[in-house]
Enzyme design. Structure first.
Site, PDB file in Angstrom:
ATOM      1  N   ALA A  38      67.634   8.039 -45.544  1.00 46.14           N
ATOM      2  CA  ALA A  38      68.754   7.159 -45.901  1.00 46.14           C
ATOM      3  C   ALA A  38      68.353   5.700 -46.095  1.00 46.14           C
ATOM      4  O   ALA A  38      69.209   4.821 -46.079  1.00 46.14           O
ATOM      5  CB  ALA A  38      69.850   7.266 -44.842  1.00 46.14           C
ATOM      6  N   ARG A  40      67.432   4.489 -48.806  1.00 44.08           N
ATOM      7  CA  ARG A  40      67.860   4.130 -50.162  1.00 44.08           C
ATOM      8  C   ARG A  40      68.442   5.386 -50.828  1.00 44.08           C
ATOM      9  O   ARG A  40      68.470   6.462 -50.241  1.00 44.08           O
ATOM     10  CB  ARG A  40      66.672   3.602 -50.979  1.00 44.08           C
ATOM     11  CG  ARG A  40      65.572   4.643 -51.182  1.00 44.08           C
ATOM     12  CD  ARG A  40      64.301   4.064 -51.764  1.00 44.08           C
ATOM     13  NE  ARG A  40      63.695   3.118 -50.828  1.00 44.08           N
ATOM     14  CZ  ARG A  40      62.899   3.490 -49.824  1.00 44.08           C
ATOM     15  NH1 ARG A  40      62.618   4.765 -49.625  1.00 44.08           N
ATOM     16  NH2 ARG A  40      62.391   2.598 -49.007  1.00 44.08           N
ATOM     17  N   GLY A  41      68.871   5.221 -52.067  1.00 43.85           N
ATOM     18  CA  GLY A  41      69.253   6.362 -52.887  1.00 43.85           C
ATOM     19  C   GLY A  41      70.449   7.143 -52.375  1.00 43.85           C
ATOM     20  O   GLY A  41      71.426   6.592 -51.855  1.00 43.85           O
ATOM     21  N   ILE A  42      70.382   8.460 -52.521  1.00 44.79           N
ATOM     22  CA  ILE A  42      71.498   9.337 -52.178  1.00 44.79           C
ATOM     23  C   ILE A  42      71.838   9.260 -50.691  1.00 44.79           C
ATOM     24  O   ILE A  42      73.004   9.161 -50.305  1.00 44.79           O
ATOM     25  CB  ILE A  42      71.187  10.783 -52.601  1.00 44.79           C
ATOM     26  CG1 ILE A  42      71.208  10.894 -54.131  1.00 44.79           C
ATOM     27  CG2 ILE A  42      72.177  11.766 -51.974  1.00 44.79           C
ATOM     28  CD1 ILE A  42      70.686  12.210 -54.666  1.00 44.79           C
ATOM     29  N   GLY A  43      70.817   9.300 -49.830  1.00 44.39           N
ATOM     30  CA  GLY A  43      71.068   9.251 -48.394  1.00 44.39           C
ATOM     31  C   GLY A  43      71.763   7.967 -47.978  1.00 44.39           C
ATOM     32  O   GLY A  43      72.707   7.983 -47.177  1.00 44.39           O
ATOM     33  N   LYS A  62      61.537   6.649 -43.120  1.00 48.62           N
ATOM     34  CA  LYS A  62      60.177   6.263 -42.751  1.00 48.62           C
ATOM     35  C   LYS A  62      59.862   4.815 -43.096  1.00 48.62           C
ATOM     36  O   LYS A  62      58.946   4.230 -42.530  1.00 48.62           O
ATOM     37  CB  LYS A  62      59.177   7.159 -43.476  1.00 48.62           C
ATOM     38  CG  LYS A  62      59.041   8.560 -42.902  1.00 48.62           C
ATOM     39  CD  LYS A  62      58.064   9.381 -43.734  1.00 48.62           C
ATOM     40  CE  LYS A  62      56.708   8.705 -43.783  1.00 48.62           C
ATOM     41  NZ  LYS A  62      55.758   9.416 -44.665  1.00 48.62           N
ATOM     42  N   ASP A  96      59.803   9.962 -38.803  1.00 49.86           N
ATOM     43  CA  ASP A  96      59.103  10.898 -39.680  1.00 49.86           C
ATOM     44  C   ASP A  96      59.539  12.284 -39.239  1.00 49.86           C
ATOM     45  O   ASP A  96      59.213  12.711 -38.121  1.00 49.86           O
ATOM     46  CB  ASP A  96      57.590  10.720 -39.525  1.00 49.86           C
ATOM     47  CG  ASP A  96      56.782  11.612 -40.471  1.00 49.86           C
ATOM     48  OD1 ASP A  96      57.328  12.631 -40.949  1.00 49.86           O
ATOM     49  OD2 ASP A  96      55.605  11.291 -40.713  1.00 49.86           O
ATOM     50  N   TYR A 191      57.493  23.146 -55.249  1.00 44.70           N
ATOM     51  CA  TYR A 191      58.611  22.265 -54.928  1.00 44.70           C
ATOM     52  C   TYR A 191      59.909  23.067 -54.862  1.00 44.70           C
ATOM     53  O   TYR A 191      60.695  22.938 -53.912  1.00 44.70           O
ATOM     54  CB  TYR A 191      58.750  21.149 -55.967  1.00 44.70           C
ATOM     55  CG  TYR A 191      60.041  20.375 -55.827  1.00 44.70           C
ATOM     56  CD1 TYR A 191      60.208  19.444 -54.808  1.00 44.70           C
ATOM     57  CD2 TYR A 191      61.111  20.598 -56.693  1.00 44.70           C
ATOM     58  CE1 TYR A 191      61.404  18.752 -54.654  1.00 44.70           C
ATOM     59  CE2 TYR A 191      62.311  19.906 -56.546  1.00 44.70           C
ATOM     60  CZ  TYR A 191      62.450  18.991 -55.529  1.00 44.70           C
ATOM     61  OH  TYR A 191      63.647  18.321 -55.378  1.00 44.70           O
ATOM     62  N   LYS A 195      62.501  23.608 -51.657  1.00 48.11           N
ATOM     63  CA  LYS A 195      63.915  23.230 -51.668  1.00 48.11           C
ATOM     64  C   LYS A 195      64.811  24.447 -51.455  1.00 48.11           C
ATOM     65  O   LYS A 195      65.856  24.354 -50.800  1.00 48.11           O
ATOM     66  CB  LYS A 195      64.274  22.537 -52.984  1.00 48.11           C
ATOM     67  CG  LYS A 195      63.661  21.174 -53.165  1.00 48.11           C
ATOM     68  CD  LYS A 195      64.114  20.169 -52.111  1.00 48.11           C
ATOM     69  CE  LYS A 195      65.567  19.791 -52.225  1.00 48.11           C
ATOM     70  NZ  LYS A 195      65.933  18.690 -51.271  1.00 48.11           N
TER      71      LYS A 195
END
Length: 300
Positions: A38, A40-43, A62, A96, A191, A195
């Protein structure tokens, strides 16, 4: 047509509104949530929207020092959210998720400060897109330890503190039916495998923990985030993307629903928005771009 989208076409799709999303609370005052990834971005956007609703939020990430290519740190993100809501509702803790002791520290600090955990957003993820022969051992190890092991351990430790009461867990992972979409798998198999493990955690934790609503959330289009900007296409891709607000608003609506009714779902962001009788077009980065020209998403 944007050259990035040359392999895609648009068709109209009608969906049935999901009425299990009907809110059962006016706001989230008194609730406490943990959001991983969290900084940045979506979080960050999800955490911000939860705090705006009055919730206490612990954000985890992190980044503790400024990065030349990344916006903010876990500390500056928490400060920004507190400034927005004009209240000390957000606490940033470095973590982490590959390190169990650091996860324990996040949970213990959250319980010490806020007294309980009502929900968690498992958003932290590693993205290393490569074909099978080009995928390095280092990349495989990173995605295994973050997307699979880290997500599982963080979720497990949160569930240990949530299982005696009702609550929500939201995992930022693809819907199960993407298993049958070859484009989701070809050229970045590991990847996608990592996910999809997150999707399976959601599916079966929801069955194991009857009082915890476990759902996934995934974007319809690319989202204006650092991976899209730095790894997937730069400004041209951002221009045909949506803002992170659509994921934040979708998560907010999910958390305001009844966990006994709204659970075991694999949500797409704009389907949540239209189920709440809201307009998904408001989230375009470039308001001049038509909805049909937005870039479909495969990565988050």
């Amino acid at each position: 047509m944007n050259s990035i989208k040359k392999n895609y076409a648009f068709v109209l799709k009608s969906i049935k509104k999901d009425r299990t999303l009907k809110p059962v609370v006016e706001n989230l005052k008194g609730k406490t949530y943990i959001v991983s990834g969290a900084s940045r971005g979506i979080g960050y956007n999800i955490a911000k929207k939860l705090a705006i609703q009055g919730a206490n939020v612990t954000i985890v990430g992190k980044t503790i020092q400024k990065h030349p290519k990344l916006e903010g740190t876990i500390y500056s993100a928490a400060e920004d959210i507190c400034d927005i809501v004009k209240k000390p509702l957000c606490m940033g803790i470095p973590c982490d998720i590959r390190v169990p002791k650091e996860i324990d520290h996040v949970i213990n600090e959250t319980l010490d400060v806020y007294g309980k955990i009502d929900g968690v957003v498992l958003n932290a993820s590693a993205l290393c897109l490569n074909t099978t022969l080009k995928q390095t051992e280092k990349e495989v190890d990173l995605m295994s330890r973050v997307n699979i092991n880290g997500t599982y351990l963080f979720g497990q430790k949160c569930l240990q503190n949530m299982h005696k009461s009702s609550g929500h867990m939201l995992i930022i992972a693809p819907p199960i039916d993407m298993l049958y979409n070859d484009e989701w798998w070809v050229n970045h198999l590991y990847y996608s495998m990592s996910k999809f493990n997150m999707s399976l955690m959601a599916k079966y934790w929801n069955k194991e923990f009857q009082n915890i609503a476990v759902n996934t959330l995934w974007p319809r289009t690319t989202i204006n985030t650092a991976p899209v900007q730095n790894l997937l296409g730069g400004d041209a891709m951002v221009n045909i993307s949506r803002t992170t607000d659509i994921m934040g608003d979708a998560a907010k609506h999910i958390f305001k629903s009844d966990p006994m009714l709204c659970n075991g779902k694999h949500f797409i962001d704009d389907e949540v928005i239209v189920s709440m009788d809201q307009d998904s077009e408001q989230y375009r980065v470039n308001k001049q771009i038509k909805e049909k020209d937005l870039m479909p998403d495969f990565f988050c």
